[in-house]
Design an enzyme around this catalytic site. Structure first.
Site, PDB file in Angstrom:
ATOM      1  N   LEU A 116      -6.710   8.702  -3.906  1.00  0.00           N
ATOM      2  CA  LEU A 116      -5.358   8.527  -4.411  1.00  0.00           C
ATOM      3  C   LEU A 116      -4.398   8.594  -3.229  1.00  0.00           C
ATOM      4  CD1 LEU A 116      -5.318  10.909  -7.527  1.00  0.00           C
ATOM      5  CD2 LEU A 116      -5.491   8.419  -7.548  1.00  0.00           C
ATOM      6  N   ASP A 117      -3.273   7.891  -3.327  1.00  0.00           N
ATOM      7  CA  ASP A 117      -2.219   8.048  -2.335  1.00  0.00           C
ATOM      8  C   ASP A 117      -1.902   9.536  -2.196  1.00  0.00           C
ATOM      9  OD1 ASP A 117      -2.079   5.316  -2.398  1.00  0.00           O
ATOM     10  OD2 ASP A 117       0.042   5.206  -2.927  1.00  0.00           O
ATOM     11  N   ARG A 118      -1.504   9.919  -0.994  1.00  0.00           N
ATOM     12  CA  ARG A 118      -1.162  11.327  -0.771  1.00  0.00           C
ATOM     13  C   ARG A 118      -0.075  11.786  -1.738  1.00  0.00           C
ATOM     14  NH1 ARG A 118       2.359  14.338   2.524  1.00  0.00           N
ATOM     15  NH2 ARG A 118       3.331  12.468   3.377  1.00  0.00           N
ATOM     16  N   ARG A 145       2.939   0.589  -6.572  1.00  0.00           N
ATOM     17  CA  ARG A 145       4.262   0.844  -6.000  1.00  0.00           C
ATOM     18  C   ARG A 145       4.907  -0.448  -5.502  1.00  0.00           C
ATOM     19  NH1 ARG A 145       2.681   5.639  -1.935  1.00  0.00           N
ATOM     20  NH2 ARG A 145       4.920   5.578  -1.428  1.00  0.00           N
ATOM     21  N   SER A 160      -1.073   7.402   2.874  1.00  0.00           N
ATOM     22  CA  SER A 160      -1.051   6.579   1.680  1.00  0.00           C
ATOM     23  C   SER A 160      -2.415   6.484   1.041  1.00  0.00           C
ATOM     24  CB  SER A 160      -0.591   5.177   2.048  1.00  0.00           C
ATOM     25  OG  SER A 160      -1.430   4.653   3.031  1.00  0.00           O
TER      26      SER A 160
END
Length: 464
Positions: free
Chosen positions: A175-177, A275, A363
């Site tokens: 997952l993105d941070r 996003r 990311s």
């Protein structure tokens, strides 16, 4: 093999060792330092750490001093001289006494740095499910999945190992941070391969929820715009015809008069896909620290209209965060940017070998990307120092082994004489700044279906 007879004055280089690959981190790794909680943030006490690398092909025949001066220019040479005197630079496990030493093939470099990690939210990692095959957690926002860039102990892998005794985990997806939500780990290679096959065959159904700016359309919206990575360093992507194919399905769940809660069903797994597609549609995530910024122009990138070159865009994004003292939100530091500026004309691999690329974890590519872990880390530039006179004149610099800090019992008040981070006071982000309104709500495969609770900010009557 027999040791070759050396010519007079020739330097011996031992044969290369096979570096360990895999996901295992040992008790020794976990004991490098410890955590403490302050102001709603999980912080890591500064610690000493070895960055290691074999000599790059382009370095062969060049002096160590030349390599430092051309590829590690973010740091002054005075720093490296001081680091050598302190015993922090080692070549084939022998202290480097002369930076004029000429590098040879298979030379093994090790440098020891005083490492500072950015804080993350102190929100605990909730374990949603665990059996003999998998561990499923609800990842808080701001935590990278595994060590990368400036993060090591402030990562899901290390926290699970240190606080839940869950070790030797294999990443199934990432997952993105800044993205929270359902995150799966396999306990064995076999399970990892089995689920990975489902990922490749696109049998894994993923469901995300987010809160976006404005009134999102009530009807289903499908976005299939291709996405291109603009910068791996800063971690920025945009819609571009030259990018990779992507598809995301969006469905509005609620609207409170200002913002909308939207369900997102990504059919591909590109970097920042949800996003970027939301930004393109004109409904960026409310608090997205990249795609809802003024740097994208008056329409904030809607319809792909930016009006800037990629270089101008990156500069504007960095300046906007710099003015807010929020570079840590991007997972980068001034040193990262300085290093990138100095190295932009050199081989791309030079910066990647010099320091782990922040996008890799800032990311965490894609909302769901498979990744291979390794406990061997590339070499990283040693921290620079602003007080060069002190460095040049200081003859009492001991090696880090003599300064403590390996066990995590070292007081965070103790300063390292070579560490520039020790001389800087940074503004802590607020816990609110470390939350982005994008959450992985559900992961469903052929044999499993894991779901987390709906985040508080996704409730229909929620207001900022």
């Amino acid at each position: 093999p027999k040791k070759r007879r050396l010519a007079a004055g020739e330097r011996y280089v031992p044969p290369p060792r096979k570096l360990n690959s895999g996901v295992s981190f040992s008790a020794e790794h976990f004991a490098e330092t410890s955590y403490y909680v302050e102001g709603g943030l999980r912080k890591v006490r500064p610690y000493y750490y070895d960055f290691r690398t074999y000599c790059k092909g382009r370095w062969v025949g060049r002096s160590l001093l030349h390599v430092f001066s051309t590829e590690f220019r973010a740091q002054p040479l005075a720093y490296y001289r001081a680091a050598a005197r302190a015993g922090r630079l080692r070549l084939n496990e022998e202290p480097v006494r002369d930076l004029d030493v000429v590098l040879k093939n298979n030379d093994f470099l090790r440098n020891t740095v005083h490492r500072h990690e950015p804080p993350v939210t102190a929100q605990p990692i909730q374990i949603l499910a665990e059996d003999d095959e998998v561990v499923v957690v609800d990842k808080p926002s701001s935590l990278p999945v595994h060590p990368c860039g400036r993060f090591r102990h402030n990562t899901v892998i290390f926290i699970l190992g240190k606080e839940h005794n869950l070790k030797e985990l294999h990443t199934i997806h990432r997952l993105d941070r800044m993205t929270s939500g359902v995150l799966m780990f396999a306990k064995t290679v076999e399970v990892s391969k089995r689920i990975d096959e489902q990922v490749r065959e696109r049998q894994l159904e993923k469901e995300y929820v987010c809160r976006v700016v404005g009134e999102f359309p009530e009807h289903e919206v499908v976005c299939e715009e291709p996405i291109l990575v603009v910068s791996y360093k800063v971690g920025v992507c945009r819609v571009d015809p030259k990018g990779k194919f992507c598809k995301t399905i969006f469905q509005r769940l609620s609207y409170n008069g200002k913002t909308s809660v939207v369900k997102c069903l990504p059919r591909t797994g590109r970097t920042h896909q949800i996003r970027v597609h939301l930004q393109y549609l004109g409904y960026p995530i409310v608090n997205d620290p990249i795609y809802n910024m003024e740097a994208w122009g008056p329409e904030k990138g809607k319809g792909g209209k930016i009006g800037k070159t990629d270089e101008e865009l990156l500069k504007a994004l960095v300046e906007e965060h710099r003015s807010k003292q929020s570079l840590d939100i991007l997972g980068i530091s001034e040193e990262d940017l300085n290093s990138n500026a100095e190295n932009k004309d050199s081989d791309n691999s030079s910066t990647e070998s010099v320091q782990a690329d922040p996008i890799s974890e800032n990311s965490c590519p894609a909302e769901d990307t498979k990744d291979t872990e390794s406990n061997e880390t590339p070499a990283c530039p040693l921290n620079s120092d602003t007080n060069l006179e002190t460095l040049e004149k200081n003859t009492e610099l001991g090696s880090c082994e003599n300064e403590g800090g390996q066990t995590g019992g070292k007081s965070s008040e103790e300063k390292d004489p070579l560490c520039v981070e020790c001389k800087i006071t940074r503004r802590d982000p607020s816990p609110k700044e470390l939350v982005m309104y994008l959450h992985a709500l559900r992961y469903k495969g052929a044999e499993f279906d894991y779901c987390s609770k709906m985040p508080e900010w996704a409730m229909e009557d929620w207001e900022e």
